[in-house]
Design an enzyme around this catalytic site. Sequence first.
Site, PDB file in Angstrom:
ATOM      1  N   HIS A 467       0.831  56.090 -19.057  1.00  0.00           N
ATOM      2  CA  HIS A 467       0.165  54.594 -18.492  1.00  0.00           C
ATOM      3  C   HIS A 467       0.489  53.550 -19.397  1.00  0.00           C
ATOM      4  O   HIS A 467       0.990  52.600 -18.943  1.00  0.00           O
ATOM      5  CB  HIS A 467      -1.205  54.962 -18.525  1.00  0.00           C
ATOM      6  N   GLU A 468       0.286  53.589 -20.684  1.00  0.00           N
ATOM      7  CA  GLU A 468       0.246  52.436 -21.466  1.00  0.00           C
ATOM      8  C   GLU A 468       2.008  52.051 -21.704  1.00  0.00           C
ATOM      9  O   GLU A 468       2.272  50.989 -21.876  1.00  0.00           O
ATOM     10  CB  GLU A 468      -0.391  52.907 -22.947  1.00  0.00           C
TER      11      GLU A 468
HETATM   12 ZN    ZN Z   1      -3.714  49.769 -17.253  1.00  0.00          ZN
END
Ligand code: ZN
Length: 678
Positions: A467-468
Site C-alpha cells: 500500500h505504502e
Molecule cells: Zn493510503
Amino acid sequence: MNPLLVESALPDFENITIDHFEPALEQVLADNRQLVDNLVESGASTWDSLVYPIESSDDRLNNIWSIVSHFNSVLNSEELREIYKRLISKLTDYQTEIGQNVKLYEAYKRLSESDAFQDLNQAQQQSINHILRSFKLSGVALPEAQKQQYSELKQKLSALSNRFSENVLDATQAWTKLFKKKSDLPGLPESTLQLLASLAKEHGHKEGYLVTLDAPSFVPVMTYCEDAKLRELVYEAYITRASEHGPNAGEWDNSQNIHDTLCARQALAKLLGFENYSERSLATKMAGSVNEVVDFLEQLADKAIDVAKTEFKALEAFAKAEDDLEDINVWDTTFYTEKLRQQRFDISQEELKPYFPTPVVLQGMFDVVEKLLSVQVTVRPEITTWHDDVSYYSISSDGQEIAGFYLDLYARKNKRGGAWMADCRTRRRLSDSELQLPVAFLVCNFTPPVDGDASLLTHNEVTTLFHEFGHGLHHMLTKVEVAGVSGIAGVPWDVVELPSQFLENWCWQEESISMISRHHETGESLPKTLLDKMLAAKHFQSGMLMVRQVEFAMFDFLLHRDFCETGNTDVLALLDEVRNKVSVKKPPEYSRFSHAFTHIFSGGYAAGYYSYKWAEVLAADAFSRFEEEGIFNPKTGQDYKQAILEVGGSIDAMDMFVNFRGRKPSVDPLLRQAGIES
Ligand code: ZN
C-alpha cells in the site's frame, strides 16, 4: 553553514541536527516574505517572473519542512516536540498570510486572463488554476464586507470543531468501570486482561481490571466478552458519548455543536457561491456533482444490501444455534461475528508469517514492480540515513535514475506508530539542464528481527508495505515538472488512495504471491490452499461492511446537502432515514453515533467521507483491466504508468481515469473483488 540551507539532491543526514531547524525555517520564511513583497510590488504576472520564483521558494521551504516533520515522526524527543510546536505555528502564520494576500491573488488572476496563459503547458495551467481555486475558497476574492463575514464563520467553525472533539475526548475518558476478578470479564484474551490491569493501576486502583471506552479496551470487550449484559452496558456508554443520553447524559453534549457547525458550514458555502456545503466540498475533488456522489452511494447500497441481509441472517442463525439467542442485538453482532469467523475461517496471521521473511517480501515486491512497470529498484548502501535500520534505494528506468526513497521498516522507541509515505523531494524543473528528482520517505512499524532470527511479516503487514509503496510510486514515477501538480501534489482527496489500494492487489494473486513468499525454513512459497482460505476470510461479511461504510458516507453527504437553518435541522431523523435504506440492524433509540462522529465534525472529512469508497472503486476498476488482460501484461502496465502514475495532479482526475480505462469508473469490479457480486 546550516546544512538545511544548502541546496542538494538529498538531505545531508550526516550533519543535520534538530538545532538547525529553527534558524533554517526562519531564514526561509523571511526570504519568502521578501520575495512575495518584491514580486507584487513589481507587478510581475508571467510564469517566469511570478509563478516560477514563488514555486522555487515554496519548494525550498518544503524541502526543509519535510525534514522537520519527518524527524518529528521518526526521531521524536521532548526537545524536538517543543521546537516543532513553535515552528508549526510560524509556518501556519506564514501560510495564512500568503493565502490572504489580495495583491498576489490579483497577480495570478492577471496571468490566468492573459494571452500568455494559453501558451503554458497543461501542468503549468493546472497549477495556476489550483492556486486561484484555493485563493477563492479562502475568501480572498470576496468583497470587503463578506470577507469579514467569512473570517468570522471560519473562526466560529474552528472553535466548534475544537469543542466537538474535546467533548468526545472528555466523555470517552469520563466513563470507566473497575472489575475485581478476571472471572468478572469472561472470554477476554490474556493480552487484553493485562492491558486492563495496567489501566487500573494507571487510574490509581491497587488491583483489578479497568474497562474504558478507548479502542484497545472497548473493541476486545465487544469482540470477546461472553457476558451479554456487560457488553450491553459498555456499548450503551460508548454509543451515547457526548450526548443527552446514557450514563453521563447531558454532560459534554454535542447536540448544539452539531447544529451550529452545520449552520455555519452552509452559510460559508453560500457565501462562496455554492448551493450547499456538499457542493463546496466537491470543488476540490474528482466527483463532479452532488448528484453523482448520491447516485454512486445509492448504487453501492442497492447492490450490497441483499448480500448484507443474507450475511446477517446467517449470523442470527449462528447465534441461535450457538446460544439459543432469539434476537441478536447490536452489542451481540461483533461477538458472534468473531465466533463465526473463527469457526469458518480459522486462519491466523501468525500461521502465515513463516512464509514472509522481510528480505524475500522486499525483493519480491521490487520484482513485481519491475515486471509490472519496467522500473528497477537498487539499494544504495553508501547513502547516509538517519538510523542504521534505514536504507536508501534508487529507482531507474531505461538505465537512468529517476527517483529514490528511504525505507524505514521497523518499530523503535520515539517513532510514531502506523505506516505512511511522505515526500522528501518533489520532482520539478530547476533549469533547462537540471531536474530535481522525486524522493520519498516510506515508513512502517514492523517487528524488528531479534537476535539473528529472520524478521517475518504477517500478510497484513505485507499488504501495508505494498500500500505504502503504491503511494510512493505515485510520488516517484511522475513525469510532471511543476511542483504544485507533481506526483501526489494536487491530486484530489478522493483519488489519492487509488495507486496504493491498486498495488495491494498483487498481495492476493497466485502468480505474484509466489514471488513475494518463501518459507524461511522449507523454502516453499505460500500454498494455494492457504491463499484460498485467506481470500475466503477476506470476503467474510463484506456485504455488511460495505453497507456500514455507505451508511456513514451517505449520512455525512446528505447532511451537508440538506441541513438548513430555516428548514430541515433534524439530524437524527436524517440518520434514521439513511439507516432505513442501508442498514441491516437498527441500533437502539438512545444511540447517538453522530455525537462522536469526529471524522466529519472535527476532522477533514465533512461531505468527504464518501472518498474512502470512491477511491476503492477506482482502484478495483483499474485493477479489473489487469484481470482481463493479465496481471503482468506489459502493455497494460505501461498504460497504467503513463495514464495514472506519470500525470500526478496535472490533469482532471476523471480524464485521467478514462484515459486508462477507456470509460468512466464502474462500481462492479469492487463488488466482484469483495465477493459481493459474482
Ligand atoms: Zn493510503
